[in-house]
Design an enzyme around this catalytic site. Structure first.
Site, PDB file in Angstrom:
ATOM      1  N   PHE A   1       0.840  -1.190   0.000  1.00 31.80           N
ATOM      2  CA  PHE A   1       0.000   0.000   0.000  1.00 31.80           C
ATOM      3  C   PHE A   1       0.880   1.246   0.000  1.00 31.80           C
ATOM      4  CE2 PHE A   1      -4.126  -1.828   2.052  1.00 31.80           C
ATOM      5  CZ  PHE A   1      -4.234  -2.724   0.995  1.00 31.80           C
ATOM      6  N   GLU A   2       0.653   2.112  -0.951  1.00 33.25           N
ATOM      7  CA  GLU A   2       1.394   3.356  -1.064  1.00 33.25           C
ATOM      8  C   GLU A   2       0.405   4.526  -1.126  1.00 33.25           C
ATOM      9  OE1 GLU A   2       4.296   3.088  -4.209  1.00 33.25           O
ATOM     10  OE2 GLU A   2       4.905   1.062  -3.629  1.00 33.25           O
ATOM     11  N   GLY A   3       0.906   5.707  -1.416  1.00 32.56           N
ATOM     12  CA  GLY A   3       0.026   6.860  -1.525  1.00 32.56           C
ATOM     13  C   GLY A   3      -0.731   7.122  -0.236  1.00 32.56           C
TER      14      GLY A   3
END
Length: 604
Positions: free
Chosen positions: A390-392
Site C-alpha cells: 500500500f502506497e500513496g
C-alpha cells in the site's frame, strides 16, 4: 513501487500466441552445405539416460512404448500441472535452428522460449501413434541460450516424447568442467537441507540434484534445498556447468530431515532473495515469464492486484495483455509455472497495491470484499500468500490516533482485521509480507499522529500499527529503502540514500526498536531478524537510491557480522537477517542480473 516502477496496464485480455513455422529454413537462404555442419544440441534427447539434462514435473522414463532406443519420456499432467519438461541449450546468436521431436498422446506440445525473436511451439491434438512435431526459429542478435520444452495439457492423461533434437550451428563452448568435490551437508531442518561444495575451475554455475532429479541451480558453492518432507531421507549430488554443458555428478551425500510440520516462514531458506515480477503490465524493463525467473529467487511477488475503485475493497488481478507483452504466457502456462516454482521450494505471492493501486478499506463492507476478492485470486492461481504494498494515501492516521498499539483509524483497523481473517483461513502455511516505504515506518520515529505533531503528514509512520498488530503473523517486512528523502536514524542524524549507511540505519531501527514520535513510553518493539529483508532497487532505472554491489556487501557485512561498517554504529549484530528484496526481477534481468549475482555471491 515508485515513479520508475510501472505504467498503468490496459484491461484488454491477452491472447495465446502459437506460431508454427515450416518454411523458415528455405526463406532464410541457408545453403545445404552450411546445414551439413549443423549439430544436434539437445542433451539426452532420446531419454536413454533417464531425465539427465531435463528438468521435469510429474515425469519418468519408460521402456515401452519407445520410438527408438531403449527409453522414452512419459509425463502425466494433472488438474494443476501440465507435466512440463525443459532443457536450456547454448546456441549462436542470429542463427537458424530446427526443433523436432516425436510424441504420442493428446494435446502434446514442443517448443522453445527465450529465442530473442519469436518464441515458437508445435502441438498435436491427438497422436495415437508416434507423430513428429517440428518447428523452426532464428535466434536474436545477442541470444546465446534457449530453453526447449515439451508438455501436455491439464487432466488429459499421460503423454510420451522421444528423439527430441535441436539442429543448428553449435556454439564454440569448449569442454564441460570437472565434477565438483567436497559435497557436504550443513544445517538440516524439517523442510530444508543446506549443501556446500568446493569450487570447480571453469564453472559458471552448478546444478543441484535431489534423488537423481535436478531441482535447482546455483552460482555459488552453497545452496539450501527447501520444500522437503519432514522425517524423510534424501540423496543429493551436484554437477558443475559452463557453456559447454554439465559435468558428471559429484559423489552422493544423504540427509534425513527433522520431524515437524514445516510450512509458513519456517519453509523459507535461512537467507532469502525476494523480488517483484511485473505480471500485470509492461514497462521499459521488458516482460519476464514466471517460468523464466531464475532459481535464485525464493519469494516472487506478482505485481499487482489492484482495486476496481479506491474504497471498494474489490481486488482484481489482470495479467499483462498480449498487446503490451507479446511474449506473455497463457493462463494455463502461468499456473503451471506457479506449481513448478512451488515444487522447487519457492513462494509465489500476489502483491496488492503498488504505485497506482491505492486501497482504502473505509468500511466493513470494503473489508469483507477485500477478503473475498483476494481469496479468489489466491485460489485461482494456487498462490502461497499475500504481499501488502500500500502506497500513496492508502494508509493514514486520524488526528487523535497517537497510540500505535491501539489504532482507531478505520482504514488501519479494517486492514488488520482483513489480514488476520486471511491468515486464519489459510493457516500456518500462509505467507504474509509487507513492502512499505520508509515514510510509513521509520519516519514514525519523529512523527506519528497529526494531533501531536502539529499538522505533519498523517501518513508518517501509519504502517506501524499494522506491523505491530500482525507481528506474530508476519513472514517478512521489506521496507522500500528507496524513493525516499532523508530519514533520521537512532543516532538522531539524518541519513540519505546512495550508500550503505542509509540501509544500515533504517534496518537497525527495525531490529532494535524505537520510541514512536519521540515518546520513551511508547516504544515500537524490534522485529525478529528472520522477519526482515532489506528493500533496494535492482538498477538505477528501477528507482532513486540504487547502490552498487560493493555498498550492498557493506550493508550485509555490518548488519550480520558488524564488520565493514561506516559512520553509523549499529545496536546489535544479526546473522539471521533474512535477506534482500528488490524492485524488481524484471529490472534486474534488464541490468544483467547484477542484484541476483550480488546476493548469490554473498549468501550462496
Amino acid at each position: 513501487m515508485g515513479p520508475f516502477g510501472r505504467t498503468r496496464p490496459s484491461l484488454a485480455r491477452h491472447g495465446l500466441l502459437a506460431v508454427l513455422v515450416t518454411a523458415a529454413l528455405a526463406a532464410s537462404g541457408i545453403s545445404s552445405a552450411a546445414r551439413a555442419a549443423d549439430a544436434d544440441l539437445v542433451r539426452n534427447g532420446g531419454f536413454e539416460a533417464g531425465l539427465d539434462g531435463w528438468t521435469c514435473t510429474s515425469a519418468t522414463t519408460v521402456k515401452s512404448p519407445v520410438r527408438s532406443g531403449a527409453s522414452a519420456l512419459r509425463a502425466t499432467p494433472s488438474g494443476s500441472d501440465n507435466a512440463r519438461c525443459t532443457q536450456t541449450v547454448t546456441v549462436r546468436p542470429d542463427s537458424q535452428y530446427t526443433l523436432s521431436g516425436h510424441v504420442r498422446g493428446s494435446y502434446v506440445y514442443l517448443g522453445a522460449t527465450g529465442t530473442g525473436t519469436t518464441d515458437v511451439s508445435a502441438w498435436t491434438q491427438s497422436a495415437l501413434d508416434w507423430q513428429q512435431l517440428t518447428t523452426t526459429f532464428r535466434t536474436g542478435p545477442t541470444t546465446t541460450r534457449v530453453t526447449l520444452h515439451t508438455h501436455g495439457w491439464y487432466g488429459t492423461g499421460a503423454y510420451l516424447a522421444d528423439d527430441v533434437s535441436l539442429t543448428g550451428p553449435g556454439a564454440d563452448t569448449g569442454v564441460p568442467p570437472a565434477p565438483p568435490t567436497g559435497l557436504r551437508t550443513g544445517s538440516v531442518t524439517s523442510t530444508s537441507v543446506a549443501l556446500s561444495w568446493s569450487p570447480v575451475a571453469g564453472a559458471t554455475g552448478y546444478a543441484v540434484y535431489r534423488d537423481g532429479t535436478r531441482v535447482r541451480t546455483a552460482t555459488g558453492t552453497s545452496v539450501t534445498v527447501t520444500g522437503l518432507t519432514p522425517d524423510t531421507a534424501y540423496a543429493f549430488q551436484v554437477a558443475a556447468v559452463n557453456d559447454a554443458g554439465e559435468s558428471a555428478k559429484s559423489a552422493t551425500v544423504t540427509a534425513t530431515t527433522a520431524s515437524g510440520t514445516g510450512g509458513g516462514s519456517a519453509d523459507l531458506p535461512p537467507h532469502a532473495l525476494v523480488g517483484y515480477l511485473h505480471a500485470s503490465f509492461a514497462n521499459g524493463s521488458g516482460y519476464t515469464r514466471l517460468a523464466d525467473v531464475p532459481d535464485s529467487w525464493d519469494v516472487i511477488d506478482l505485481a499487482f492486484g489492484e482495486p476496481t475503485s479506491v474504497e471498494s475493497g474489490d481486488i482484481r488481478f489482470d495479467r499483462c495483455p498480449a498487446a503490451q507483452c507479446p511474449n506473455v504466457e497463457s493462463d494455463a502456462d502461468f499456473k503451471a509455472a506457479v506449481k513448478a516454482k512451488q515444487a522447487a521450494g519457492k513462494k509465489v505471492l500476489i502483491s496488492i497495491g503498488g504505485q497506482n493501486g491505492q486501497v482504502r478499506l473505509t468500511t466493513t463492507a470494503a473489508r469483507d470484499t477485500f477478503v473475498s476478492s483476494v481469496s479468489k485470486i489466491i485460489d485461482e492461481y494456487g498462490l502461497d500468500g499475500l504481499d501488502i504494498d500500500f502506497e500513496g494515501h492508502s494508509l493514514s492516521l486520524n488526528a487523535d490516533d497517537t497510540d500505535f498499539k491501539n489504532p482507531k483509524t478505520p482504514v488501519i483497523v479494517h486492514l488488520v482485521q482483513a489480514l488476520k481473517t486471511l491468515k486464519a483461513k489459510y493457516g500456518d502455511d500462509f505467507v504474509l509480507t509487507m513492502a512499505p516505504e520508509t515514510f510509513f515506518v521509520q519516519l514514525g520515529y519523529q512523527y506519528y499522529g497529526t494531533g501531536k505533531w502539529g499538522g505533519q503528514d498523517p501518513r508518517a509512520g501509519a504502517y506501524l500499527p499494522v506491523i505491530h498488530a500482525l507481528r506474530d503473523d508476519l513472514t517478512l517486512l521489506h521496507v522500500q529503502d528507496y524513493n525516499s528523502g532523508p530519514v533520521m536514524g537512532l543516532d538522531n542524524q539524518y541519513h540519505s540514500m546512495g550508500g550503505a549507511d542509509f540501509h544500515i540505519a533504517m534496518t537497525d531501527m527495525l531490529l532494535t526498536g524505537f520510541p514512536v514520535a519521540g515518546d520513551a513510553n511508547n516504544v515500537f518493539p524490534p522485529l525478529r531478524p528472520d522477519q526482515v529483508a532489506i528493500g533496494m532497487p535492482a538498477t538505477a532505472n528501477a528507482g532513486n537510491g540504487h547502490v552498487p554491489p560493493a555498498e550492498v556487501t557493506k550493508t550485509l557485512d555490518c548488519l550480520t557480522k558488524k564488520t565493514n561498517c561506516g559512520a553509523y554504529a549499529t545496536h546489535g549484530t544479526w546473522p539471521a537477517l533474512r535477506g534482500l528484496m528488490t524492485w524488481s526481477i524484471n529490472w534486474d534481468r534488464f541490468g544483467g542480473w547484477e542484484f541476483q549475482r550480488t546476493f548469490d555471491g554473498y549468501f550462496g
